[in-house]
Design an enzyme around this catalytic site. Structure first.
Site, short mmCIF file in Angstrom:
data_model
loop_
_atom_site.label_atom_id
_atom_site.label_comp_id
_atom_site.label_asym_id
_atom_site.label_seq_id
_atom_site.Cartn_x
_atom_site.Cartn_y
_atom_site.Cartn_z
N TYR A 51 12.40 1.36 58.35
CA TYR A 51 12.28 0.29 57.34
C TYR A 51 10.82 -0.13 57.20
O TYR A 51 10.31 -0.32 56.08
CB TYR A 51 13.16 -0.92 57.72
CG TYR A 51 12.75 -2.17 57.00
CD1 TYR A 51 12.91 -2.29 55.62
CD2 TYR A 51 12.15 -3.23 57.69
CE1 TYR A 51 12.49 -3.43 54.95
CE2 TYR A 51 11.73 -4.37 57.03
CZ TYR A 51 11.90 -4.47 55.66
OH TYR A 51 11.47 -5.59 55.00
N SER A 133 6.22 -14.27 53.89
CA SER A 133 7.03 -13.76 52.78
C SER A 133 8.24 -14.65 52.56
O SER A 133 8.81 -15.20 53.50
CB SER A 133 7.50 -12.34 53.11
OG SER A 133 8.59 -11.98 52.29
N GLN A 154 4.12 -16.43 50.20
CA GLN A 154 4.32 -15.44 49.13
C GLN A 154 5.68 -15.64 48.49
O GLN A 154 6.68 -15.77 49.17
CB GLN A 154 4.20 -14.03 49.71
CG GLN A 154 4.51 -12.92 48.70
CD GLN A 154 5.96 -12.48 48.73
OE1 GLN A 154 6.58 -12.48 49.78
NE2 GLN A 154 6.50 -12.10 47.58
N TYR A 156 8.82 -14.64 46.05
CA TYR A 156 9.76 -13.86 45.24
C TYR A 156 10.76 -14.86 44.73
O TYR A 156 11.08 -15.84 45.43
CB TYR A 156 10.55 -12.88 46.10
CG TYR A 156 9.89 -11.62 46.55
CD1 TYR A 156 9.13 -10.84 45.70
CD2 TYR A 156 10.11 -11.16 47.85
CE1 TYR A 156 8.58 -9.65 46.14
CE2 TYR A 156 9.57 -9.96 48.29
CZ TYR A 156 8.80 -9.22 47.43
OH TYR A 156 8.27 -8.04 47.86
N THR A 182 3.91 -12.31 43.98
CA THR A 182 3.96 -10.84 43.96
C THR A 182 4.57 -10.38 42.65
O THR A 182 5.69 -10.75 42.32
CB THR A 182 4.77 -10.31 45.16
OG1 THR A 182 4.10 -10.70 46.36
CG2 THR A 182 4.89 -8.80 45.12
N ARG A 191 13.49 3.15 48.65
CA ARG A 191 13.04 3.45 50.02
C ARG A 191 13.94 4.53 50.59
O ARG A 191 15.01 4.26 51.17
CB ARG A 191 13.10 2.19 50.88
CG ARG A 191 12.59 0.92 50.19
CD ARG A 191 11.09 0.79 50.20
NE ARG A 191 10.61 -0.17 49.22
CZ ARG A 191 10.64 -1.50 49.33
NH1 ARG A 191 11.14 -2.06 50.41
NH2 ARG A 191 10.17 -2.27 48.37
N LYS A 275 -0.49 -10.93 43.51
CA LYS A 275 -0.49 -9.72 44.37
C LYS A 275 0.26 -8.59 43.68
O LYS A 275 1.37 -8.80 43.18
CB LYS A 275 0.17 -10.05 45.71
CG LYS A 275 0.35 -8.86 46.65
CD LYS A 275 0.81 -9.31 48.03
CE LYS A 275 1.00 -8.15 48.98
NZ LYS A 275 2.26 -7.44 48.78
N HIS A 299 2.01 -2.38 47.23
CA HIS A 299 3.09 -2.72 48.15
C HIS A 299 3.17 -1.69 49.29
O HIS A 299 4.24 -1.38 49.81
CB HIS A 299 4.42 -2.74 47.38
CG HIS A 299 5.33 -3.88 47.70
ND1 HIS A 299 5.49 -4.96 46.88
CD2 HIS A 299 6.16 -4.10 48.76
CE1 HIS A 299 6.39 -5.79 47.40
NE2 HIS A 299 6.79 -5.30 48.56
N ARG A 302 5.51 1.25 48.58
CA ARG A 302 6.96 1.02 48.71
C ARG A 302 7.63 0.72 47.38
O ARG A 302 8.82 0.54 47.31
CB ARG A 302 7.20 -0.15 49.67
CG ARG A 302 6.77 0.15 51.07
CD ARG A 302 6.63 -1.11 51.90
NE ARG A 302 7.90 -1.72 52.27
CZ ARG A 302 8.64 -1.36 53.32
NH1 ARG A 302 8.24 -0.37 54.08
NH2 ARG A 302 9.75 -1.99 53.59
C1 LIG Z 1 8.24 -3.75 56.04
C2 LIG Z 1 7.46 -4.30 54.87
C3 LIG Z 1 7.93 -5.40 54.19
C4 LIG Z 1 7.21 -5.91 53.11
N1 LIG Z 1 7.66 -7.04 52.47
C5 LIG Z 1 6.90 -7.61 51.50
C6 LIG Z 1 7.28 -8.86 50.94
O1 LIG Z 1 8.27 -9.47 51.33
N2 LIG Z 1 6.49 -9.37 49.95
C7 LIG Z 1 5.36 -8.73 49.50
O2 LIG Z 1 4.67 -9.23 48.59
N3 LIG Z 1 4.97 -7.55 50.05
C8 LIG Z 1 5.71 -6.99 51.03
N4 LIG Z 1 5.29 -5.83 51.62
C9 LIG Z 1 4.01 -5.23 51.22
C10 LIG Z 1 2.86 -5.82 52.04
O3 LIG Z 1 2.63 -7.15 51.73
C11 LIG Z 1 1.55 -5.03 51.81
O4 LIG Z 1 1.27 -5.01 50.44
C12 LIG Z 1 1.58 -3.60 52.35
O5 LIG Z 1 2.28 -3.53 53.56
C13 LIG Z 1 0.15 -3.08 52.55
O6 LIG Z 1 0.16 -1.76 52.94
P1 LIG Z 1 0.03 -1.27 54.48
O7 LIG Z 1 1.38 -1.51 55.09
O8 LIG Z 1 -0.29 0.17 54.34
O9 LIG Z 1 -1.03 -2.10 55.14
C14 LIG Z 1 6.01 -5.29 52.70
C15 LIG Z 1 5.53 -4.18 53.40
C16 LIG Z 1 6.24 -3.69 54.48
C17 LIG Z 1 5.69 -2.51 55.23
#
Ligand SMILES: Cc1cc2nc3c(=O)[nH]c(=O)nc-3n(C[C@H](O)[C@H](O)[C@H](O)COP(=O)(O)O)c2cc1C
Length: 409
Positions: A51, A133, A154, A156, A182, A191, A275, A299, A302
């Site tokens: 995850y 988050s 952050q 949503y 975001t 995913r 973001k 993201h 993702r």
């Molecule tokens: C497990 C996971 C959960 C995430 N959940 C959110 C979230 O709830 N809100 C959000 O804006 N970004 C979310 N992101 C994105 C992160 O804020 C960020 O943009 C991203 O992890 C940056 O890339 P990196 O993991 O390569 O450092 C998530 C990323 C991961 C890995």
């Protein structure tokens, strides 16, 4: 798998007495983000690791993020003498000792009972900030009360603007000053690993996936005991609809329009960050609706697969934002040298996501702190080897052979 909405503390004292020294020892063994990733893989069930670790579709964009940083070529300057690099800066008026913020991430309480409060404390201990988050797994009031350090929030809002307004009011009451909206989640990315593991979306245990997941959980008894002791339930149903942090992944698609962002700007009293920006055009839109900063982000690969590496579009966004908004960037940053490169292209600071999540999974709050220490040490060493005294002196000339003399001051 559903974190409860009434997340508690880091668990009973007896369990903490056992696990704290273990975490401290595990943290001390982390010498790189890669180490943290390996340790995380050993500590949490594969479904949880996937995850965190996975991206969307074929993970092309996720790999692009990392490849862009790996391709950076610095041109160091010799004969500068000893350098004690200056790493402190301000982000939206707040002084940070280190230009590395912790990105907002969902379900962090699944990784370790220290959860989002532990993440916030680790960031503060290193002189920087974390972003909570909406779907971190714990309500904003609980996290701020438990952590007692400044953090950003952050947003949503799957339920639309009325839900967004309610969440903002709660965040304001909880003492949050900076809101991060975001905008890259109009639908949830595919995913693939979660789908293959039978947990997306929603993350849950049911008759179809209970057996394989049950085996994974049995193989990680400490993780399971900590999880059980801190009130996160392994649910056989999807998350309920009510309350902050609920609804979870199936409901986090949050299709904000620019009008919505303008509305939020009008309500939110403090600085507002947008973001998920990947073009100069959208950076301008964000500025026009009143954003004080933008985060260049996909993201972590993702969401849309096939989009650009964030490092590749950073100059375009910096150019478009001009002096109107600060620019942050995230995605694929795994070394201190990557932070230096991002700053040289004009980022005010960076955010990291998975690096600190690996640290949290591997060793709780101590692991997050350790990952920040490692990145700071790497950054410091990179600056010394470059012959660069301050992050204020970083600019694109550090990538060119004739950069001598371009430095300010
Ligand atoms: C497990 C996971 C959960 C995430 N959940 C959110 C979230 O709830 N809100 C959000 O804006 N970004 C979310 N992101 C994105 C992160 O804020 C960020 O943009 C991203 O992890 C940056 O890339 P990196 O993991 O390569 O450092 C998530 C990323 C991961 C890995």
């Amino acid at each position: 798998m559903t974190p409860s909405d009434t997340a508690g503390t880091a668990g009973p004292a007896f369990l903490q007495r056992v696990t704290r020294p273990m975490d401290a020892r595990a943290a001390a063994r982390l010498h790189s983000v890669r180490d943290a990733r390996r340790a995380a893989r050993r500590r949490v069930p594969a479904v949880v690791f996937d995850y965190v670790d996975g991206g969307a579709d074929d993970e092309v964009t996720m790999r692009r993020n990392a490849a862009a940083f790996a391709d950076v070529t610095f041109r160091p300057r010799m004969g500068i003498g000893p350098v004690d690099p200056h790493l402190a800066t301000t982000v939206l008026g707040t002084r940070v000792a280190l230009p590395i913020l912790l990105a907002p991430c969902g379900l962090v309480r699944l990784l370790h009972p220290d959860g989002p409060a532990g993440v916030a404390r680790a960031a503060a201990a290193r002189g920087t900030l974390s972003v909570l988050s909406t779907v971190a797994g714990s309500p904003v009031e609980e996290v701020t009360a438990a952590a007692r350090v400044p953090m950003w929030f952050q947003l949503y809002a799957a339920g639309g603007l009325a839900e967004a307004d309610g969440l903002c009011d709660r965040a304001i009451d909880a003492g949050i000053e900076v809101l991060v909206v975001t905008v890259d989640t109009p639908a949830l990315g595919n995913r693939t690993r979660d789908v293959r593991n039978g947990v997306a979306p929603p993350l849950r245990l049911d008759a179809r996936n209970a057996a394989p997941l049950g085996m994974q959980v049995l193989q990680r008894p400490l993780w399971a005991a900590q999880l059980a002791a801190t009130g996160i339930r392994l649910s056989t149903r999807g998350a309920g609809p009510a309350g902050h942090g609920s609804g979870m992944l199936q409901a986090v698609a949050s299709p904000f329009t620019w009008d919505d962002v303008a509305h939020l700007r009008g309500r939110w009293p403090g600085p507002l960050v947008v973001k998920g920006i990947l073009s100069g055009r959208d950076a301008r839109r964000a500025v026009e609706v009143g954003a004080d900063a933008v985060v260049v982000s996909n993201h972590g690969g993702r969401q849309l697969d096939g989009g650009p590496a964030t490092f590749a579009v950073l100059p375009e966004v910096v150019d478009a934002a001009g002096r109107d908004a600060e620019v942050l960037v995230d995605g694929g940053i795994r070394r201190g040298s990557h932070v230096v490169a991002a700053l040289a292209l004009g980022a005010r600071a960076v955010m990291v996501g998975r690096p600190y999540l690996y640290g949290l999974a591997a060793a709780g709050e101590a692991g997050v702190l350790r990952v920040l220490e490692v990145l700071e040490t790497e950054m410091r060493r990179t600056m010394m080897l470059l012959g660069c005294r301050s992050i204020d002196h970083l600019d694109p000339s550090w990538f060119t052979s004739d950069g001598e003399g371009v430095l300010p001051g």
